[in-house]
Design an enzyme around this catalytic site. Sequence first.
Site, PDB file in Angstrom:
ATOM      1  N   LYS A  99       0.850  -1.195   0.000  1.00  0.00           N
ATOM      2  CA  LYS A  99       0.000   0.000   0.000  1.00  0.00           C
ATOM      3  C   LYS A  99       0.885   1.245   0.000  1.00  0.00           C
ATOM      4  O   LYS A  99       2.044   1.179   0.406  1.00  0.00           O
ATOM      5  CB  LYS A  99      -0.852   0.023   1.276  1.00  0.00           C
ATOM      6  N   ARG A 153     -10.373 -11.357   1.100  1.00  0.00           N
ATOM      7  CA  ARG A 153     -11.219 -12.390   0.481  1.00  0.00           C
ATOM      8  C   ARG A 153     -10.518 -13.746   0.484  1.00  0.00           C
ATOM      9  O   ARG A 153     -11.177 -14.788   0.510  1.00  0.00           O
ATOM     10  CB  ARG A 153     -11.637 -11.946  -0.928  1.00  0.00           C
TER      11      ARG A 153
HETATM   12  N1  BES Z   1      -8.203  -3.800   4.147  1.00  0.00           N
HETATM   13  C1  BES Z   1      -8.331  -3.314   2.829  1.00  0.00           C
HETATM   14  C2  BES Z   1      -9.610  -2.512   2.622  1.00  0.00           C
HETATM   15  C3  BES Z   1      -9.736  -1.237   3.397  1.00  0.00           C
HETATM   16  C4  BES Z   1      -9.302  -0.044   2.851  1.00  0.00           C
HETATM   17  C5  BES Z   1     -10.292  -1.229   4.647  1.00  0.00           C
HETATM   18  C6  BES Z   1      -9.415   1.125   3.563  1.00  0.00           C
HETATM   19  C7  BES Z   1     -10.430  -0.057   5.363  1.00  0.00           C
HETATM   20  C8  BES Z   1      -9.983   1.126   4.825  1.00  0.00           C
HETATM   21  C9  BES Z   1      -8.320  -4.468   1.838  1.00  0.00           C
HETATM   22  O1  BES Z   1      -7.548  -5.552   2.196  1.00  0.00           O
HETATM   23  C10 BES Z   1      -7.758  -3.946   0.561  1.00  0.00           C
HETATM   24  O2  BES Z   1      -6.615  -3.598   0.549  1.00  0.00           O
HETATM   25  N2  BES Z   1      -8.583  -3.920  -0.474  1.00  0.00           N
HETATM   26  C11 BES Z   1      -8.172  -3.451  -1.742  1.00  0.00           C
HETATM   27  C12 BES Z   1      -8.652  -4.444  -2.775  1.00  0.00           C
HETATM   28  C13 BES Z   1      -8.096  -4.234  -4.146  1.00  0.00           C
HETATM   29  C14 BES Z   1      -6.598  -4.478  -4.148  1.00  0.00           C
HETATM   30  C15 BES Z   1      -8.794  -5.159  -5.105  1.00  0.00           C
HETATM   31  C16 BES Z   1      -8.797  -2.079  -1.950  1.00  0.00           C
HETATM   32  O3  BES Z   1      -9.921  -1.855  -1.497  1.00  0.00           O
HETATM   33  O4  BES Z   1      -8.141  -1.236  -2.527  1.00  0.00           O
HETATM   34 MN    MN Z   2      -5.534  -5.323   1.628  1.00  0.00          MN
END
Ligand code: BES
Ligand code: MN
Length: 495
Positions: free
Chosen positions: A273, A347
């Site tokens: 991230k 997921r």
């Molecule tokens: N934990 C995150 C989602 C999230 C983002 C929760 C901000 C709370 C606040 C999740 O694991 C994630 O990183 N999701 C990605 C998915 C994408 C890579 C398909 C996202 O939402 O960007």
């Molecule tokens: Mn994630």
Amino acid sequence: MQKDILIDSNTVSAPKKATVVVLVNENRKTTFEVEKMVGKALIERIVSVRGFKGKKLEVVDEVCDGKKGFDRLVLLGIGNTEQLDGDDWIKIGGAAFASLKDTDSADIYLTVAGEKLKDENILDFVLGLRLRNYSFDDYKTVSKTKDSHTKAMKLVLQLEDAKAGEALIERANSLADSVLLARDLVNQPANILGTKEFVKEVEKLEKIGVKVEILDEKDMKKLGMGALLGVARGSKRPPYLAVMQWQGGKAKDRPLAFVGKGVVFDSGGISLKSGAGMEGMKGDMGGAAAVTGLLKAVASRKAKANVVGVIGLVENMPDANAQRPGDIVTSMSGQTIEVINTDAEGRLVLSDALFYTKERFKPAIMVDLATLTGAIMVALGTEYAGLFSNQDELAGRLVNAGHKTGEKLWRMPLSETYDKIVDSKVADMRNSCGRHAGSITAAQFLQRFVGETAWAHLDIAGTAMEAPLNEYNQSWASGFGVRLLDRLISDNYEA
Ligand code: BES
Ligand code: MN
Ligand code: ZN
């Protein structure tokens, strides 16, 4: 850290505490008893001098002469009681607590002229008091000792029926403790709360009659949980699957199952991230925290239902041993997954947790909670959590419970055409499929692991943490889901 707060009930009598709180509706009439005990003239004077209207959540706070045994009077507006709905009474309780800053004892007259308060309203009011009395300052070495809110407090609810009040206070206290447990788990930083430490918190529930089993890496390897284990590979923290059971129903009743995403920290893994806001990913176990809080809630009140909680605990970190984009993993279900993006890890964890839960328990319903996608915030902001379900009845029950608790849900679509998007060129499915409909494709992915089970998925990324503060939550973590699901169970599944 919370200030100790002791809440008692009493049948309406003269105030003995330093501060008195009186509810006033928009007719600005208080009950005969309150007029007698507190003083009709005084209340009327405050109403006229301060222009108090009795509107919902309106507060005036006055210093008094102390002749009647109290030296501070708070008038708390509740508006038109017929229109109070959803979490209004929790908000009123929260506002009452907030008005008690700098006091350590108060009599609260929970009476309204010409009306009898429902048990539910009293319960919600106490819940509001307790939930407002929470701030996460475990690591503040200076300011917490200065904060008047760390003083012990004694509140007495002046009720028509003190005896019934006691039971309601007890129930509200145990529910509040469960919500605050979830908040604490989410607020704790990941250096303090890793997977092992989370397991220790779960094991504490054994004291109240919850059966706890912990599956470790070896157990999960044997079961073939390649999707969950792939996520954990980059971390020094070992993965666990914690299984909690409350058997309050008949032995033959199929259980109600709740499954939580418990990523104790989500760095994104190799698909790292960006730095901005990454600290918030300490809360990526908000689903697991809610399930843990729920099990505490149902066991504390000895719910007449069989409830199972399953949480997948992992940390998502980049490392030489971490899984890579392009890797293909095999889930416990046998279905293969192409890992397009290691940051779509939730997921992967849930796919094995859901499949395991459905196979082992054959639950009557299965609800998962996960801080799953940023996309759900694009769609719904922080006001509603996303609800996805393959069964209208369950979805309807969840929406109703959401309305009543203020933990609101908005149903999102699932369909065969959305499902197709999840297909991979080289495996059965892929874990990331582009920006369009991101929270829906995540839900479609999960649906591939639930079979025919009546299932719902709650995407709580926008509501579990950093949601707007309100009358009864002043903390980063909200504890979202505990009250919602406790209500789902008590309204629909307890005879
Ligand atoms: N934990 C995150 C989602 C999230 C983002 C929760 C901000 C709370 C606040 C999740 O694991 C994630 O990183 N999701 C990605 C998915 C994408 C890579 C398909 C996202 O939402 O960007
Ligand atoms: Mn994630
Ligand atoms: Zn995540």
